[in-house]
Write an enzyme that holds these catalytic residues in place. Structure first.
Site: not given
Length: 230
Positions: A29-30, A33
């Protein structure tokens, strides 16, 4: 053992697999980003070493522990400077959406792998059923967690990705009003998480929705694997 089970939200038999799923899911997820922010011209995350799949730079120990105990947690947020984007709003939306969409993609790919393992009798045919059970528990945890993270992070409340997307879509006048609302977000989260009746009508239905998506993913994955024959 009963005391430990009373602490953790997850069954102790599943806890190691769930913890591994949390680490993988938060990291992906990170990373998503950070990757797209860097790709669109903001080097902030790259300079901090966040454009990597190394869990050590993404995992927040307290956030992970609270997820295991209370069902709500977080990873280290990726810093993004939208002023570095050539098209701040559009690229901001993509960067914000990249995190939840990466979880959705990871859930789908894992479901497809699971369907193939079943279709080609890899799991059912294992001599060591304890290993097969461990693989099943991990896969199940990974799929369910990623589907939940996908849905949860799209809730339009700060500091979730859904709020950042709404913020970038909204006109400037509306954005200013939304920013005044941000200071109350922590209290709203506490209400949702601490008060059972509120949690029952806000968070709990997300698990049901995740299960519905899981079933659809499974049906589609079985159809795909069926095309390969026995």
């Amino acid at each position: 053992m009963d005391f430990l089970q009373s602490i953790f939200r997850v069954n102790l038999n599943v806890l190691p697999f769930y913890l591994l799923a949390v680490i993988i899911s938060f990291t992906v997820h990170e990373f998503a980003h950070a990757y797209y922010a860097n790709k669109f011209g903001d080097p902030t995350a790259k300079l901090l070493g966040r454009v990597t799949l190394n869990p050590a730079v993404h995992i927040d120990l307290l956030g992970t522990l609270l997820l295991l105990i209370g069902g709500f947690g977080w990873a280290k947020p990726v810093p993004v400077n939208r002023d570095n984007f050539s098209r701040p709003r559009l690229m901001g939306i993509i960067v914000s959406a990249a995190g939840p969409l990466s979880n959705l993609l990871l859930a789908f790919v894992t479901t497809l792998i699971y369907a193939m393992l079943l279709h080609f009798q890899v799991l059912p045919g294992m001599e060591n059923q304890r290993v097969a059970q461990a693989i099943y528990l991990f896969i199940n945890a990974l799929i369910n967690l990623n589907l939940f993270l996908f849905i949860f992070n799209l809730i339009p409340l700060p500091p979730l990705d859904g709020y950042r997307i709404v913020e970038d879509v909204a006109p400037t006048r509306v954005r200013r009003k939304l920013q005044q609302f941000e200071q109350w977000s922590i209290f709203i989260f506490l209400l949702i998480l601490v008060i059972p009746p509120v949690r029952a009508i806000t968070i709990e239905p997300l698990y049901t929705l995740a299960q519905m998506i899981y079933i659809q993913f499974l049906q589609f994955s079985f159809y795909i694997t069926g095309l390969f024959g026995a």
